[in-house]
Design a protein around this motif. Structure first.
Motif, PDB file in Angstrom:
ATOM      1  N   UNK A   7       0.828  -1.198   0.000  1.00 56.31           N
ATOM      2  CA  UNK A   7       0.000   0.000   0.000  1.00 56.31           C
ATOM      3  C   UNK A   7       0.857   1.241   0.000  1.00 56.31           C
ATOM      4  N   UNK A   8       0.248   2.360   0.183  1.00 53.62           N
ATOM      5  CA  UNK A   8       0.971   3.624   0.182  1.00 53.62           C
ATOM      6  C   UNK A   8       1.130   4.170  -1.217  1.00 53.62           C
ATOM      7  N   UNK A   9       2.138   5.007  -1.405  1.00 57.57           N
ATOM      8  CA  UNK A   9       2.376   5.637  -2.692  1.00 57.57           C
ATOM      9  C   UNK A   9       2.024   7.115  -2.636  1.00 57.57           C
ATOM     10  N   UNK A  10       1.683   7.653  -3.788  1.00 55.56           N
ATOM     11  CA  UNK A  10       1.371   9.076  -3.917  1.00 55.56           C
ATOM     12  C   UNK A  10      -0.138   9.272  -3.915  1.00 55.56           C
ATOM     13  N   UNK A  11      -0.623  10.141  -3.043  1.00 57.81           N
ATOM     14  CA  UNK A  11      -2.044  10.393  -2.892  1.00 57.81           C
ATOM     15  C   UNK A  11      -2.270  11.907  -2.833  1.00 57.81           C
ATOM     16  N   UNK A  12      -3.358  12.348  -3.396  1.00 54.55           N
ATOM     17  CA  UNK A  12      -3.702  13.770  -3.301  1.00 54.55           C
ATOM     18  C   UNK A  12      -4.330  14.078  -1.944  1.00 54.55           C
ATOM     19  N   UNK A  13      -4.127  15.285  -1.486  1.00 49.04           N
ATOM     20  CA  UNK A  13      -4.738  15.700  -0.228  1.00 49.04           C
ATOM     21  C   UNK A  13      -6.252  15.507  -0.300  1.00 49.04           C
ATOM     22  N   UNK A  14      -6.792  14.988   0.789  1.00 50.08           N
ATOM     23  CA  UNK A  14      -8.215  14.685   0.824  1.00 50.08           C
ATOM     24  C   UNK A  14      -8.548  13.275   0.365  1.00 50.08           C
ATOM     25  N   UNK A  15      -7.573  12.606  -0.194  1.00 46.27           N
ATOM     26  CA  UNK A  15      -7.786  11.254  -0.694  1.00 46.27           C
ATOM     27  C   UNK A  15      -7.589  10.196   0.380  1.00 46.27           C
ATOM     28  N   UNK A  57      -5.420   1.927  19.835  1.00 45.95           N
ATOM     29  CA  UNK A  57      -4.897   3.212  20.302  1.00 45.95           C
ATOM     30  C   UNK A  57      -4.536   4.024  19.066  1.00 45.95           C
ATOM     31  N   UNK A  58      -4.856   5.299  19.093  1.00 46.03           N
ATOM     32  CA  UNK A  58      -4.598   6.169  17.956  1.00 46.03           C
ATOM     33  C   UNK A  58      -3.872   7.428  18.387  1.00 46.03           C
ATOM     34  N   UNK A  59      -3.010   7.916  17.501  1.00 46.21           N
ATOM     35  CA  UNK A  59      -2.427   9.229  17.704  1.00 46.21           C
ATOM     36  C   UNK A  59      -3.516  10.284  17.561  1.00 46.21           C
ATOM     37  N   UNK A  60      -3.442  11.326  18.366  1.00 43.65           N
ATOM     38  CA  UNK A  60      -4.413  12.420  18.247  1.00 43.65           C
ATOM     39  C   UNK A  60      -4.338  13.088  16.875  1.00 43.65           C
ATOM     40  N   UNK A  61      -3.180  12.979  16.219  1.00 40.92           N
ATOM     41  CA  UNK A  61      -2.998  13.639  14.930  1.00 40.92           C
ATOM     42  C   UNK A  61      -3.854  13.011  13.832  1.00 40.92           C
ATOM     43  N   UNK A  62      -4.223  11.762  13.991  1.00 38.05           N
ATOM     44  CA  UNK A  62      -4.953  11.056  12.926  1.00 38.05           C
ATOM     45  C   UNK A  62      -6.305  10.534  13.398  1.00 38.05           C
ATOM     46  N   UNK A  63      -6.639  10.740  14.648  1.00 38.00           N
ATOM     47  CA  UNK A  63      -7.886  10.203  15.188  1.00 38.00           C
ATOM     48  C   UNK A  63      -9.072  10.746  14.397  1.00 38.00           C
ATOM     49  N   UNK A  64      -9.961   9.850  14.045  1.00 41.12           N
ATOM     50  CA  UNK A  64     -11.131  10.217  13.263  1.00 41.12           C
ATOM     51  C   UNK A  64     -10.922  10.140  11.767  1.00 41.12           C
ATOM     52  N   UNK A  65      -9.669  10.019  11.344  1.00 45.63           N
ATOM     53  CA  UNK A  65      -9.371   9.929   9.907  1.00 45.63           C
ATOM     54  C   UNK A  65      -8.837   8.557   9.523  1.00 45.63           C
ATOM     55  N   UNK A  66      -8.120   7.910  10.420  1.00 46.84           N
ATOM     56  CA  UNK A  66      -7.520   6.598  10.154  1.00 46.84           C
ATOM     57  C   UNK A  66      -8.243   5.536  10.974  1.00 46.84           C
ATOM     58  N   UNK A  67      -8.258   4.330  10.435  1.00 44.90           N
ATOM     59  CA  UNK A  67      -8.855   3.206  11.155  1.00 44.90           C
ATOM     60  C   UNK A  67      -7.953   1.985  11.037  1.00 44.90           C
ATOM     61  N   UNK A  81      -6.582   4.901   5.698  1.00 42.62           N
ATOM     62  CA  UNK A  81      -6.283   6.312   5.907  1.00 42.62           C
ATOM     63  C   UNK A  81      -7.182   7.154   5.017  1.00 42.62           C
ATOM     64  N   UNK A  82      -7.989   7.991   5.623  1.00 42.87           N
ATOM     65  CA  UNK A  82      -8.925   8.849   4.893  1.00 42.87           C
ATOM     66  C   UNK A  82      -8.602  10.318   5.146  1.00 42.87           C
ATOM     67  N   UNK A  83      -9.069  11.150   4.248  1.00 46.06           N
ATOM     68  CA  UNK A  83      -8.862  12.590   4.368  1.00 46.06           C
ATOM     69  C   UNK A  83      -7.389  12.908   4.636  1.00 46.06           C
ATOM     70  N   UNK A  84      -6.538  12.356   3.811  1.00 46.33           N
ATOM     71  CA  UNK A  84      -5.101  12.525   4.002  1.00 46.33           C
ATOM     72  C   UNK A  84      -4.677  13.972   3.813  1.00 46.33           C
TER      73      UNK A  84
END
Length: 115
Positions: A7-15, A57-67, A81-84
């Motif tokens: 996974x990973x790679x190049x993603x646009x913001x919001x993707x 457990x989640x980092x506060x930096x990504x909570x609500x966006x990553x699962x 990872x959502x709303x990157x």
């Protein structure tokens, strides 16, 4: 224990992007699995972890966006990872801690978020 990250790679913001890490070998030793990341010039930081009881457990930096999720057969940990954001750009490392409190690391996979 060895890890195969994908996974990973190049993603646009919001993707969105999805990381997967498959553990091979003595996976019965693994209590906690998860993901850390390291951006250029910064220290490695925890992103998300999940234990055998599926406690997360989640980092506060990504909570609500990553699962984070985990499957025991095969032994895989996934990070959706959502709303990157551009600040999410980093090398993401698969991580595991054994019941003997030994930390294990994957080789890492690059995630780049363009603005």
């Amino acid at each position: 224990v060895q890890f195969v990250e994908s996974g990973g790679g190049l993603v646009q913001a919001g993707g969105s992007a999805r990381l997967s890490c498959a553990a091979n070998g003595d996976t019965f030793l693994l209590h906690t699995m998860g993901w850390y990341r390291q951006a250029p010039g910064k220290e490695r930081e925890m992103v998300a972890t999940i234990d055998r009881g599926l406690k997360t457990a989640y980092s506060d930096l990504i909570k609500g966006r990553f699962n984070i999720s985990r499957d025991d057969a095969p032994n895989t940990v996934n990070l959706q990872m959502n709303n990157l954001k551009p600040d999410d750009t980093a090398v993401y490392y698969c991580y595991a801690r054994t019941y003997g409190l030994r930390d294990l690391w994957g080789r890492g996979t690059q995630v780049t978020v363009s603005s």
